[in-house]
Scaffold this active site. Structure first.
Site, short mmCIF file in Angstrom:
data_model
loop_
_atom_site.label_atom_id
_atom_site.label_comp_id
_atom_site.label_asym_id
_atom_site.label_seq_id
_atom_site.Cartn_x
_atom_site.Cartn_y
_atom_site.Cartn_z
CD GLN A 141 -1.33 0.05 3.69
OE1 GLN A 141 -1.65 -1.04 4.13
NE2 GLN A 141 -1.83 1.18 4.17
CB CYS A 147 -4.95 -0.97 5.54
SG CYS A 147 -6.16 -0.22 6.64
CG HIS A 284 -3.32 -2.54 9.31
ND1 HIS A 284 -3.23 -1.77 8.16
CD2 HIS A 284 -2.56 -3.64 9.07
CE1 HIS A 284 -2.45 -2.39 7.28
NE2 HIS A 284 -2.04 -3.53 7.81
CG ASN A 305 0.22 -6.29 6.59
OD1 ASN A 305 -0.71 -5.53 6.29
ND2 ASN A 305 1.14 -5.96 7.48
#
Ligand SMILES: *[C@@H]1O[C@H](CO)[C@@H](O)[C@H](O)[C@H]1NC(C)=O
Length: 341
Positions: A141, A147, A284, A305
């Protein structure tokens, strides 16, 4: 001026003690300066001037001290002075996360939970959607708090693969640029459930290739937006604070997860099974892509992630599962949700 001999002795002893300490400090400073230089070279960091460099060095020093104190313990995970090592926790949260937890802590209208009656006894002991071809490669990102878009796209890519047989890398940028009428605000943060709603209303999402990620807020390209490549029919929330329900959902498909990604344990994670005193301030969004049990019996989640492949285990993290705190490690069980198709 006459000094008594006793006074002189005291000064000399004291001065020696000070200079020994000063020498130790200096050696430590030199080594942290050298480590900071090495780290800058490794991550290609350049500062505007010496003042900024000095400020960053102080932050780096504090972060390294935290990382080393954790790594010298007996935990089954370890941390690393990664690409985020020269920024403070506050700066980090403002730049690299981006989940907007609903103000009330409640996500609004309750949804159904289609996996409610699945028996835990029939669930496999381990699941890994990566090995089933339902997870695209790790994305990054960058310095944009979106996110929420990556978390949304990750679970949508999963359900699209499971329902159509095709793994298609989908566009986060379309969400960043076009899903702007409600709470979702590009790099300034958003919410996965709102993004699912946008995708449903929009009739789908286009591909990463057609609408590539730029890492900045842009205006919506309606021409690109109109080329939908995959769609969903709805979304559901996993019952809050219930890792058993989360296991039922993850056994069936990748699931969007909100958690405290700004916590230093999560931010500097490098490998192993994360555990410990992580916060529960949801800031997040990531994706649960599996779960399993380690050789020593430790149960864990596998999460994808969006901080590139140098973070964690090639971009993924294993986090301790079924902990005493019902909110889950870093709050991971507080607000999970998934798309339906
Ligand atoms: C679960 O079982 C209960 C009781 O039989 C039923 O009322 C409910 O609709 C079921 N839920 C789902 C999601 O299938």
């Amino acid at each position: 001026m006459a000094y008594s001999p006793g006074f002189l002795v005291a000064i000399i002893v004291c001065a020696c003690a000070l200079s020994a300490q000063a020498a130790r400090d200096l050696a430590e400073d030199r080594s942290i300066v050298a480590r900071h230089e090495e780290w800058m070279a490794k991550y290609g960091r350049v500062y505007n001037d010496d003042a900024e460099k000095a400020r960053r060095l102080e932050v780096f020093k504090a972060n390294v001290a935290f990382i080393e104190s954790v790594n010298s313990g007996t935990d089954k995970f370890w941390l690393e002075a990664n690409q985020f090592a020269d920024i403070s926790e506050e700066e980090f949260k403002a730049t690299y996360t981006g989940y907007k937890a609903p103000v009330s802590g409640n996500k609004g209208k309750p949804t159904g939970f289609k996996y409610a009656n699945v028996s835990l006894d029939v669930l496999p002991t381990s699941v890994d959607w990566r090995t089933k071809g339902a997870v695209t490669p790790i994305k990054d990102q960058g310095q944009c708090g979106c996110c929420w878009a990556f978390s949304t796209v990750g679970s949508v890519e999963g359900i699209v693969k499971l329902s159509t047989g095709k793994l298609i890398s989908l566009s986060e940028q379309e969400l960043v640029d076009c899903d702007v009428d409600g709470m979702d605000q590009g790099c300034e943060g958003g919410l996965m459930d709102n993004a699912f709603e946008f995708i449903i209303d929009n009739g789908g999402l286009t591909t990463e290739g057609n609408y590539p990620y730029t890492g900045t807020d842009g205006s919506c390209n309606s021409n690109k937006e109109s080329k939908s490549a995959a769609s969903i029919t709805g979304y559901e929330d996993v019952p809050a604070n219930d890792e058993a329900s989360l296991q039922k959902a993850v056994a069936a498909q990748p699931v969007s997860i909100a958690l405290d990604g700004g916590d230093n344990l999560f931010r500097f994670y490098k490998g192993g099974i994360l555990s410990g005193d992580c916060g529960t301030e949801l800031d997040h969004g990531i994706v649960a892509v599996g779960y399993g049990v380690a050789g020593d019996g430790t149960k864990y989640w596998v999460m994808k992630n969006s901080w590139g492949t140098t973070w964690g285990e090639k971009g993924f993290i294993r986090m301790k599962r079924d902990i005493a705190d019902e909110q889950g490690l870093c709050g991971l069980a507080m607000q999970p949700s998934y798309p339906t198709a």
